[in-house]
Design a protein around this motif. Structure first.
Motif, PDB file in Angstrom:
ATOM      1  N   GLN A  56     -34.476  24.673 -19.312  1.00 28.50           N
ATOM      2  CA  GLN A  56     -35.885  25.064 -19.367  1.00 28.50           C
ATOM      3  C   GLN A  56     -36.732  24.109 -18.533  1.00 28.50           C
ATOM      4  OE1 GLN A  56     -37.157  25.600 -23.489  1.00 28.50           O
ATOM      5  NE2 GLN A  56     -36.923  27.787 -23.152  1.00 28.50           N
ATOM      6  N   THR A  79     -29.509  20.828 -22.567  1.00 24.91           N
ATOM      7  CA  THR A  79     -30.672  21.460 -23.186  1.00 24.91           C
ATOM      8  C   THR A  79     -30.748  21.099 -24.661  1.00 24.91           C
ATOM      9  OG1 THR A  79     -31.781  23.576 -23.605  1.00 24.91           O
ATOM     10  CG2 THR A  79     -29.386  23.550 -23.742  1.00 24.91           C
ATOM     11  N   ALA A  80     -31.921  21.275 -25.226  1.00 20.92           N
ATOM     12  CA  ALA A  80     -32.102  21.083 -26.673  1.00 20.92           C
ATOM     13  C   ALA A  80     -31.942  22.395 -27.434  1.00 20.92           C
ATOM     14  CB  ALA A  80     -33.482  20.481 -26.944  1.00 20.92           C
ATOM     15  N   TYR A  81     -31.607  23.482 -26.723  1.00 23.64           N
ATOM     16  CA  TYR A  81     -31.600  24.802 -27.339  1.00 23.64           C
ATOM     17  C   TYR A  81     -30.207  25.430 -27.270  1.00 23.64           C
ATOM     18  CZ  TYR A  81     -36.539  23.986 -26.710  1.00 23.64           C
ATOM     19  OH  TYR A  81     -37.791  23.416 -26.730  1.00 23.64           O
ATOM     20  N   GLU A  83     -29.092  28.200 -28.195  1.00 25.99           N
ATOM     21  CA  GLU A  83     -29.019  29.646 -27.980  1.00 25.99           C
ATOM     22  C   GLU A  83     -28.741  30.020 -26.518  1.00 25.99           C
ATOM     23  OE1 GLU A  83     -33.502  28.601 -28.318  1.00 25.99           O
ATOM     24  OE2 GLU A  83     -31.601  28.004 -29.230  1.00 25.99           O
ATOM     25  N   TYR A  84     -28.867  29.063 -25.599  1.00 26.00           N
ATOM     26  CA  TYR A  84     -28.607  29.358 -24.191  1.00 26.00           C
ATOM     27  C   TYR A  84     -27.146  29.153 -23.807  1.00 26.00           C
ATOM     28  CZ  TYR A  84     -33.667  29.398 -23.509  1.00 26.00           C
ATOM     29  OH  TYR A  84     -35.004  29.689 -23.582  1.00 26.00           O
ATOM     30  N   LEU A  98     -25.662  19.516 -25.586  1.00 21.57           N
ATOM     31  CA  LEU A  98     -26.840  19.718 -26.423  1.00 21.57           C
ATOM     32  C   LEU A  98     -27.536  18.376 -26.671  1.00 21.57           C
ATOM     33  CD1 LEU A  98     -28.363  21.921 -27.992  1.00 21.57           C
ATOM     34  CD2 LEU A  98     -26.969  21.331 -29.989  1.00 21.57           C
ATOM     35  N   LYS A 145     -33.304  12.777 -33.075  1.00 20.98           N
ATOM     36  CA  LYS A 145     -34.437  13.693 -33.012  1.00 20.98           C
ATOM     37  C   LYS A 145     -35.636  13.116 -33.749  1.00 20.98           C
ATOM     38  CE  LYS A 145     -31.429  17.759 -32.920  1.00 20.98           C
ATOM     39  NZ  LYS A 145     -31.021  18.994 -33.652  1.00 20.98           N
ATOM     40  N   LYS A 149     -40.327  18.873 -31.548  1.00 19.71           N
ATOM     41  CA  LYS A 149     -39.172  19.537 -30.951  1.00 19.71           C
ATOM     42  C   LYS A 149     -38.547  18.753 -29.806  1.00 19.71           C
ATOM     43  CE  LYS A 149     -39.976  23.288 -28.577  1.00 19.71           C
ATOM     44  NZ  LYS A 149     -40.288  24.682 -28.244  1.00 19.71           N
ATOM     45  N   ASN A 150     -39.351  18.203 -28.927  1.00 19.07           N
ATOM     46  CA  ASN A 150     -38.827  17.531 -27.739  1.00 19.07           C
ATOM     47  C   ASN A 150     -38.997  16.018 -27.800  1.00 19.07           C
ATOM     48  OD1 ASN A 150     -37.920  19.858 -26.373  1.00 19.07           O
ATOM     49  ND2 ASN A 150     -40.023  20.341 -25.783  1.00 19.07           N
TER      50      ASN A 150
END
Length: 246
Positions: A56, A79-81, A83-84, A98, A145, A149-150
């Protein structure tokens, strides 16, 4: 050597990847950038073998980046997501990391990339022995974390006294503060190096270096008393006895 670049619109994430790349003997850091456009130019110029690529980004997504580059380099997505992941593997990426990325997971991806690179032909000399390769030094910190979120917090292993798990989040107790992170204790158990960290209970991981006393089924770190669970008791006491004999 595998020529690498790190592409991430967040500069601190690119710096972390750059630090990791420089620890691995068979990786060469060509550069880091927050601009996927600049990174595409490097790839098109033939300067890059492997890209550590965020998915992203505001100018181009990682998927768009790979389509433009057309297979001219290998790619490891970061990525932190989660789902990709499936979409990334559809584009034949080497691996999918991740965030926050522990060094041991990064190193496994690097070795996977090494195995996929074309073998360079070099003259063989019968009398020449291969030079030993020094192992990459282990990092002395990790990222966990934060509350947004980021956001990720860097924690030195030497500052950790113990970790307490509470359902879907954990409390990391440091010398001077307590940090709450929305991860599981199991996740942290996989990231923390052993030794000096040791899981003594379903809810506790301790730093052996910070233990003041062990009394029966209780460990004392400072003024905190931590129970040793039945499942972990035998292995923990065996480790303590071995250290006593050293």
């Amino acid at each position: 050597m595998i020529r690498c670049i790190a592409v991430d619109d967040e500069a601190y994430a690119g710096k972390l990847l750059a630090d990791y790349i420089q620890k691995v003997p068979f990786l060469e850091l060509v550069g880091t950038t927050t601009s996927p456009i600049e990174a595409i130019n490097w790839v098109q110029e033939g300067r890059v073998d492997l890209v550590f690529l965020d998915i992203q980004m505001p100018e181009l997504t990682g998927i768009q980046f790979m389509k433009i580059c057309g297979g001219k380099c290998k790619v490891i997505l970061t990525t932190a997501y989660p789902e990709y992941a499936l979409e990334g593997y559809e584009h034949d990426v080497v691996d999918y990391l991740l965030k926050p990325i522990p060094f041991d997971r990064f190193l496994r991806a690097a070795h996977k990339a090494q195995g996929m690179m074309p073998q360079q032909q070099t003259p063989t000399v019968a009398s020449a022995a291969p030079a030993p390769v020094a192992p990459a030094p282990a990092p002395e910190y990790m990222f966990i974390k934060g509350e947004s979120k980021n956001k990720f917090l860097k924690i030195d292993y030497s500052d950790i006294l113990y970790v307490e798990g509470l359902k879907n989040y954990v409390s990391v107790f440091l010398r001077s503060e307590r940090i709450v992170t929305y991860q599981t204790l199991r996740d942290l158990d996989e990231q923390l190096p052993q030794p000096p960290f040791y899981r003594v209970h379903k809810s506790y991981i301790i730093s052996i270096d910070k233990v003041r006393m062990v009394d029966g089924n209780t460990v004392y770190i400072g003024d905190k008393s931590i129970p040793v669970g039945e499942t972990y008791r035998e292995g923990f006491l065996k480790m303590i006895r071995e250290k006593e004999q050293q």
